[in-house]
Design a protein around this motif. Structure first.
Motif, PDB file in Angstrom:
ATOM      1  N   SER A  68       0.842  -1.194   0.000  1.00 49.61           N
ATOM      2  CA  SER A  68       0.000   0.000   0.000  1.00 49.61           C
ATOM      3  C   SER A  68       0.876   1.242   0.000  1.00 49.61           C
ATOM      4  O   SER A  68       1.747   1.406   0.848  1.00 49.61           O
ATOM      5  CB  SER A  68      -0.895  -0.007   1.234  1.00 49.61           C
ATOM      6  OG  SER A  68      -1.670   1.161   1.272  1.00 49.61           O
ATOM      7  N   HIS A  69       0.667   2.106  -0.987  1.00 56.30           N
ATOM      8  CA  HIS A  69       1.369   3.388  -1.090  1.00 56.30           C
ATOM      9  C   HIS A  69       0.327   4.438  -1.436  1.00 56.30           C
ATOM     10  O   HIS A  69      -0.411   4.279  -2.410  1.00 56.30           O
ATOM     11  CB  HIS A  69       2.421   3.358  -2.195  1.00 56.30           C
ATOM     12  CG  HIS A  69       3.586   2.485  -1.912  1.00 56.30           C
ATOM     13  ND1 HIS A  69       4.625   2.871  -1.099  1.00 56.30           N
ATOM     14  CD2 HIS A  69       3.891   1.240  -2.330  1.00 56.30           C
ATOM     15  CE1 HIS A  69       5.521   1.905  -1.040  1.00 56.30           C
ATOM     16  NE2 HIS A  69       5.089   0.892  -1.766  1.00 56.30           N
ATOM     17  N   HIS A  73      -2.481   4.470  -7.010  1.00 54.04           N
ATOM     18  CA  HIS A  73      -3.881   4.044  -6.998  1.00 54.04           C
ATOM     19  C   HIS A  73      -3.933   2.564  -7.364  1.00 54.04           C
ATOM     20  O   HIS A  73      -3.357   2.152  -8.367  1.00 54.04           O
ATOM     21  CB  HIS A  73      -4.696   4.872  -7.997  1.00 54.04           C
ATOM     22  CG  HIS A  73      -6.095   4.380  -8.148  1.00 54.04           C
ATOM     23  ND1 HIS A  73      -7.062   4.655  -7.211  1.00 54.04           N
ATOM     24  CD2 HIS A  73      -6.676   3.609  -9.088  1.00 54.04           C
ATOM     25  CE1 HIS A  73      -8.187   4.088  -7.585  1.00 54.04           C
ATOM     26  NE2 HIS A  73      -7.978   3.446  -8.734  1.00 54.04           N
ATOM     27  N   SER A  74      -4.621   1.781  -6.560  1.00 54.41           N
ATOM     28  CA  SER A  74      -4.724   0.351  -6.870  1.00 54.41           C
ATOM     29  C   SER A  74      -6.180  -0.085  -6.869  1.00 54.41           C
ATOM     30  O   SER A  74      -7.004   0.492  -6.168  1.00 54.41           O
ATOM     31  CB  SER A  74      -3.931  -0.488  -5.864  1.00 54.41           C
ATOM     32  OG  SER A  74      -4.473  -0.360  -4.577  1.00 54.41           O
TER      33      SER A  74
END
Length: 78
Positions: A68-69, A73-74
């Motif tokens: 997660s960063h 955007h994921s």
């Protein structure tokens, strides 16, 4: 590229994506957008994430353990 009719889409993906999931998707995409070239690169998390940050790729397809960063955007695709 902005209009989806020309340009290059740079994708890095894990082994399962490259060998099974993406080939039919790329064929269908190329039929719909024949002016867009797709560069597909095999990678792993350790190479894909830095490539995203360096903007060497436009899109990454990877496993559910993608880190997660807030800058990335994921979306869950499958």
């Amino acid at each position: 590229m902005h209009e989806g009719i020309a340009g290059t889409l740079r994708i890095a993906a894990g082994p399962a994506w490259v060998s099974t999931i993406l080939p039919p998707v790329i064929v269908k995409f190329n039929q719909q957008y024949p002016g867009v070239k797709i560069d597909l690169e095999l990678g792993v998390i350790d190479t894909i994430v830095p490539a995203l940050f360096k903007e060497d790729i436009d899109l990454a397809c990877s496993t559910l353990d993608f880190p997660s960063h807030p800058e990335i955007h994921s979306e869950t695709l499958i």
